[in-house]
Design an enzyme around this catalytic site. Sequence first.
Site, PDB file in Angstrom:
ATOM      1  N   HIS A 155      -6.789   5.652  -2.326  1.00  0.00           N
ATOM      2  CA  HIS A 155      -5.863   5.305  -3.403  1.00  0.00           C
ATOM      3  C   HIS A 155      -5.165   3.990  -3.080  1.00  0.00           C
ATOM      4  O   HIS A 155      -5.268   3.470  -1.974  1.00  0.00           O
ATOM      5  CB  HIS A 155      -4.822   6.405  -3.616  1.00  0.00           C
ATOM      6  CG  HIS A 155      -5.354   7.593  -4.352  1.00  0.00           C
ATOM      7  ND1 HIS A 155      -5.993   8.635  -3.721  1.00  0.00           N
ATOM      8  CD2 HIS A 155      -5.360   7.904  -5.679  1.00  0.00           C
ATOM      9  CE1 HIS A 155      -6.357   9.545  -4.626  1.00  0.00           C
ATOM     10  NE2 HIS A 155      -5.989   9.112  -5.816  1.00  0.00           N
ATOM     11  N   LYS A 159       0.801   4.546  -3.375  1.00  0.00           N
ATOM     12  CA  LYS A 159       0.839   6.008  -3.469  1.00  0.00           C
ATOM     13  C   LYS A 159       1.657   6.580  -2.325  1.00  0.00           C
ATOM     14  O   LYS A 159       1.473   6.211  -1.161  1.00  0.00           O
ATOM     15  CB  LYS A 159      -0.579   6.584  -3.463  1.00  0.00           C
ATOM     16  CG  LYS A 159      -0.629   8.076  -3.742  1.00  0.00           C
ATOM     17  CD  LYS A 159      -2.056   8.541  -4.014  1.00  0.00           C
ATOM     18  CE  LYS A 159      -2.130  10.035  -4.271  1.00  0.00           C
ATOM     19  NZ  LYS A 159      -1.308  10.444  -5.444  1.00  0.00           N
TER      20      LYS A 159
END
Length: 269
Positions: A155, A159
Amino acid sequence: MMRLAVHGAAGRMGRRVVALAADDPAFRLVAAIEQPEHRCIGQDAGTLAGCGEKGVPVSSPWPEAIDVVIDFSLPEAVEGVVEQSLQAGAALVMATTGLSDQHHRRLREASERIAIVWAPSMSLAVNLTMKMAQQTTAALKDIAGGLDVEIIERHHRFKEDAPSGTALKFGQLIEQAFATDDQSRGIEHVHGREGKTGARGRNEIGYHAVRTGDNPGEHTIVFGMLGETIELKVAASNRDCYAAGALAAAKWLDGKPPGLYSMFDVLDM
């Protein structure tokens, strides 16, 4: 036409929901909600989302007349979103990630009065891959030599939780598929490895989190056997898949009775 409220409307995901909903005749955007101190308060939600002026300003008050709420925000806002949805009698698509056990309990309680879809990922492709991961595990769990499962997720650098809620859901579903009748296999969930760890345990599910650049999300499920390997990979190239999935869930909720539903229900799997 469903009256739609988007909570977290000025965020990356909220803007994409607003933009895609603007092109969908099933929806009429009636509220674009943010915290009172947000710098985008007062701006037109459509202009902010890049889809042209819609006459709906980003604001903090909740209107009374809502059919469905889509929430892409932060875990600390979940309680307020649930309460406002209950007050309006509106269906809720809870797309915020990183929820705690307490948040899940609150969603279960609220689902006795309103219809709610919750999933760690709104992506239709991710949820289809979850089903394939379950089926693969069920087919190979008793193979001679054993089955090793590792989950690798990537990600963007912003995040805040690791591993992702989607990775954890993959692991939960795979653990269920490993079970035999009512008997658990005693699966151990291992988060990363370092140092002299010894041989891999036969009943482990491994998780590995990578954070790079602006990666919108990808998950690879590795099924390792002696002599063979299967990999299931699902990757997003942009965030529209999550917004489109949330809108699909909102449509599916139209007319549904109170209950806590998943994207498996939306996909009829």
